[in-house]
Enzyme design. Structure first.
Site, PDB file in Angstrom:
ATOM      1  N   CYS A 160      30.090  77.550  87.062  1.00  8.55           N
ATOM      2  CA  CYS A 160      29.405  78.615  88.006  1.00  8.55           C
ATOM      3  C   CYS A 160      28.408  77.846  88.814  1.00  8.55           C
ATOM      4  O   CYS A 160      27.657  77.045  87.999  1.00  8.55           O
ATOM      5  CB  CYS A 160      29.773  79.822  87.471  1.00  8.55           C
ATOM      6  SG  CYS A 160      28.331  80.868  88.662  1.00  8.55           S
ATOM      7  N   HIS A 209      27.033  82.119  71.700  1.00  6.98           N
ATOM      8  CA  HIS A 209      27.239  82.527  72.998  1.00  6.98           C
ATOM      9  C   HIS A 209      28.114  80.854  74.064  1.00  6.98           C
ATOM     10  O   HIS A 209      26.822  80.389  74.038  1.00  6.98           O
ATOM     11  CB  HIS A 209      27.004  83.024  74.295  1.00  6.98           C
ATOM     12  CG  HIS A 209      27.819  83.627  75.382  1.00  6.98           C
ATOM     13  ND1 HIS A 209      27.809  82.672  76.323  1.00  6.98           N
ATOM     14  CD2 HIS A 209      28.558  84.620  75.545  1.00  6.98           C
ATOM     15  CE1 HIS A 209      29.149  83.287  77.355  1.00  6.98           C
ATOM     16  NE2 HIS A 209      28.765  84.360  76.790  1.00  6.98           N
ATOM     17  N   GLU A 261      27.803  80.101  77.053  1.00  6.69           N
ATOM     18  CA  GLU A 261      27.323  79.247  78.108  1.00  6.69           C
ATOM     19  C   GLU A 261      25.384  79.082  77.602  1.00  6.69           C
ATOM     20  O   GLU A 261      25.124  78.187  78.111  1.00  6.69           O
ATOM     21  CB  GLU A 261      27.164  81.201  79.420  1.00  6.69           C
ATOM     22  CG  GLU A 261      25.866  80.066  79.863  1.00  6.69           C
ATOM     23  CD  GLU A 261      24.812  81.170  80.867  1.00  6.69           C
ATOM     24  OE1 GLU A 261      26.012  83.080  80.851  1.00  6.69           O
ATOM     25  OE2 GLU A 261      24.234  81.366  81.270  1.00  6.69           O
ATOM     26  N   SER A 306      30.106  88.893  77.404  1.00  3.56           N
ATOM     27  CA  SER A 306      29.408  88.916  77.267  1.00  3.56           C
ATOM     28  C   SER A 306      28.702  90.069  78.199  1.00  3.56           C
ATOM     29  O   SER A 306      28.083  91.398  78.165  1.00  3.56           O
ATOM     30  CB  SER A 306      27.997  88.265  76.875  1.00  3.56           C
ATOM     31  OG  SER A 306      27.713  88.087  77.908  1.00  3.56           O
ATOM     32  N   ASN A 307      29.184  90.425  79.561  1.00  6.30           N
ATOM     33  CA  ASN A 307      28.948  90.720  80.655  1.00  6.30           C
ATOM     34  C   ASN A 307      29.150  92.168  80.293  1.00  6.30           C
ATOM     35  O   ASN A 307      28.180  93.560  80.825  1.00  6.30           O
ATOM     36  CB  ASN A 307      28.389  89.829  81.997  1.00  6.30           C
ATOM     37  CG  ASN A 307      29.191  90.548  82.831  1.00  6.30           C
ATOM     38  OD1 ASN A 307      30.221  91.220  83.033  1.00  6.30           O
ATOM     39  ND2 ASN A 307      30.652  89.469  82.195  1.00  6.30           N
TER      40      ASN A 307
END
Ligand code: F3S
Length: 285
Positions: A99, A127, A129, A224-225
């Site tokens: 992204c 995580h 990311e 996670s979101n």
């Protein structure tokens, strides 16, 4: 029964873009792999696998590597610099579906390291990311996940700190952590990299959860979101259900319910949301 569907439930810009990139690549007829699951949604990943897409976790030991390795698509939440280099070295054609908002964080931490700063990432160290972000700088990296850790954080007086956040981090918690760090650290440059898509979904979820009897949060277990949306809703609505698909919704979930709110994480496809919505619309207790 009144139903309130969060206006921004489901795919965010980055996820939609990444998923479309994979489906587009399928038309090339090449062997397609994604580095890690392209997004955190098992249904989407399963569908892609059924169309021949392979999920690779370790490019260095990948059986596909070498001549005719095909195309490797980098997942939406990013990969480390070392992983990207290993993938290229193995001969894959690389399609970067990271992204753009995540890519921006890679650039910030890279430049921070070049400027001699240390880096703080506010996020979950486990995580993918966050692991990837940490892999884009040569600077010392500190990861802070909890408010309590912020109080204990110390660096030398002369250290310059660049602080960024995992894109899906809870905004309120981020603000609390930053407020504490700003009291203890002299030179701190804060870049709020929490994605707007996350903020919008979290604000909507909170508003809806405070006004309904029952809240349904749809999202992948590894997202996670979605989990954070669940936490926010649960704080404001005791009867909150976190489901991956309609099958996970308890049969009596809507019993005695007058108003129901529905939201979905940024990696939840539209068809799953519509299935849940259809069920809620047609259920009578
Ligand atoms: Fe990108 Fe934000 Fe989505 S960072 S992947 S648009 S949640």
């Amino acid at each position: 029964m009144e139903i309130i569907l969060a206006p921004h439930a489901g795919f965010c810009f980055g996820v939609e873009k990444a998923v479309n990139m994979v489906y587009d690549e399928l038309h090339t007829g090449e062997k397609i792999s994604t580095y890690g699951p392209i997004i955190h949604n098992e249904e989407v990943v399963r569908d892609l696998e059924s169309r021949g897409v392979t999920v690779v976790d370790d490019a260095a030991s990948s059986a596909h590597a070498g001549k005719g390795a095909g195309t490797m698509i980098l997942r939406s939440h990013g990969v480390t610099k070392a992983a990207e280099e290993a993938i290229r070295a193995k001969g894959y054609k690389v399609v970067d579906a990271t992204c753009p908002f995540v890519k921006r964080i890679h650039k910030i931490v890279q430049e921070a390291g070049e400027a001699g700063h240390e880096v703080v990432i506010v996020g979950d160290p486990a995580h993918a990311e966050v692991e990837a972000i940490a892999g884009w700088t040569d600077a010392p990296v500190h990861i802070i996940k909890e408010v309590a850790q912020a109080g204990e954080f110390r660096v030398s007086k002369d250290a310059e700190i660049t602080l960024v956040a995992q894109t899906t981090f809870n905004l309120k918690k981020f603000q609390e952590i930053v407020a504490i760090l700003e009291q203890n650290v002299y030179n701190i440059h804060v870049v709020n990299t929490i994605c707007n898509a996350t903020e919008v979904r979290q604000t909507e979820a909170e508003e809806i959860a405070t006004s309904v009897d029952c809240m349904i949060v749809i999202g992948g277990k590894g997202s996670s979101n979605s989990r954070k949306l669940y936490e926010i809703c649960k704080e404001n609505c005791e009867k909150t259900h976190f489901i991956q698909t309609l099958e996970d919704l308890p049969a009596d979930a809507l019993k005695g319910v007058q108003t129901v709110g529905i939201t979905a994480g940024a990696s939840t496809p539209k068809n799953i949301i519509e299935e849940v919505l259809g069920y809620v619309r047609t259920t009578n207790f």
